[in-house]
Scaffold this active site. Structure first.
Site: not given
Length: 351
Positions: A173, A246, A343
């Site tokens: 990520r 998310s 995130e």
């Protein structure tokens, strides 16, 4: 009436509402919104007197951002959505897609062309440009595996550059673009997509979903459909219940620390990390154990379907959602001694 400047290559809006440009549907406003139709005109557009010298905030589909305040920057959106096959080879093809193309549209298009690789990444919200910034991943696949070249405007050097996958410095990520957020403006991405490759079926219910679909010899499009079904069941549709997917990353711990934690919590899911010495934990499990799943505070809440997903039931502000996220993280830290981080990109606030 708000000022709007139209050219064939770009459009500049003043005092632009952003509610429909972020999937949390947070009411926010950009002092300036620049939409780029043809990226070659980007350097010219950035010198317009109204915005010259202003910092730039790139907003794709707004599916991975939380607007905690009105952005001070000039908000930039690429709206170039063209896609083409640059070359066909025996076992793969090179595909170029504009930064403004919806990611899921690219996945479906690639499958229609008989190409594979992206099927596990079906239905991920966002744009092609954002996929490389975030190094999106799902169901055992990360986009870095298929990125060939990222075309970007380097604001530091004042020129367009072509960066190879290794030069993008991808990590979980993460990427060079995320670590240098004020330098690169991604205009297009080239992908190296195989004609045939080994399907990844051993992750998070894909095999079971294929079995439910009565598919015994799956093709890439079958895997994509299985992933679509799974995601629709697990994650709320942002057009029905506003969210950004998310919100938290899965945390990584040294393997020894993860095993010690599981001794105290035997049902804790642990997955392999990026190195043999690390493990990945399920942030959703940690949050759910702290009692947050399905919680609602005013119009800010946690989705009933998935503890990783923060939701806006209507008129929650970005600041209210951020405050909820901070309380969630603090409770996980207090109970498990594990730090979880967003995130989702925060605009107008620091974590």
């Amino acid at each position: 009436m708000s000022l709007q400047i139209n050219t064939p290559d770009w459009i500049l809006h003043a005092n632009a509402p952003l509610r429909d440009l972020n999937t949390f549907h947070i009411q926010a406003q950009a002092r300036w919104l620049l939409e780029i139709i043809h990226p070659t005109a980007l350097p010219q557009a950035l010198t317009h007197p109204h915005i010259v010298g202003l910092p730039i905030l790139v907003l794709g589909s707004g599916s991975n951002v939380l607007l905690a305040a009105n952005p001070e920057e000039c908000v930039l959106r690429f709206v170039n959505r063209e896609v083409t096959i640059l070359e066909h080879r025996i076992n793969h093809a090179l595909v170029r897609a504009g930064a403004g193309m919806a990611w899921h549209d690219l996945v479906l298009w690639s499958l229609q062309q008989g190409l594979s690789g992206l099927e596990n990444l079906a239905l991920i919200p966002g744009t092609v440009g954002a996929c490389s910034i975030q190094n999106i991943g799902a169901y055992g696949v990360q986009v870095e595996e298929f990125v060939h070249i990222v075309e970007a405007y380097d604001q530091t050097e004042g020129q367009f550059v072509r960066l190879t996958a290794s030069e993008c410095e991808f990590a979980y990520r993460n990427s060079r673009f995320k670590r240098e957020p004020n330098r690169y403006l991604i205009a297009a991405v080239e992908f190296r997509l195989p004609l045939l490759h080994e399907l990844k079926l051993n992750y998070a219910g894909i095999s079971e979903e294929l079995e439910a679909l009565q598919i015994t010899l799956p093709e890439p499009r079958d895997v994509a459909q299985a992933v679509i079904n799974l995601r629709r069941r697990k994650l709320p549709d942002p057009e029905v219940l506003s969210n950004a997917g998310s919100f938290f990353k899965n945390p990584y711990l040294p393997r020894e620390q993860a095993e010690q934690l599981r001794q105290h919590h035997p049902t804790l899911p642990i997955y392999p990390g990026e190195t043999p010495e690390s493990n990945k934990l399920s942030a959703a499990w940690l949050i759910e154990q702290c009692g947050w799943k399905g919680i609602r505070e005013g119009d800010a809440g946690v989705a009933p379907q998935h503890a990783l997903v923060l939701v806006n039931y209507g008129e929650a502000t970005g600041a209210e959602l951020l405050a909820l996220a901070r309380r969630i993280a603090a409770s996980v830290q207090e109970r498990f001694g594990v730090a979880i981080e967003p995130e989702t990109r925060l605009i107008g606030a620091q974590w």
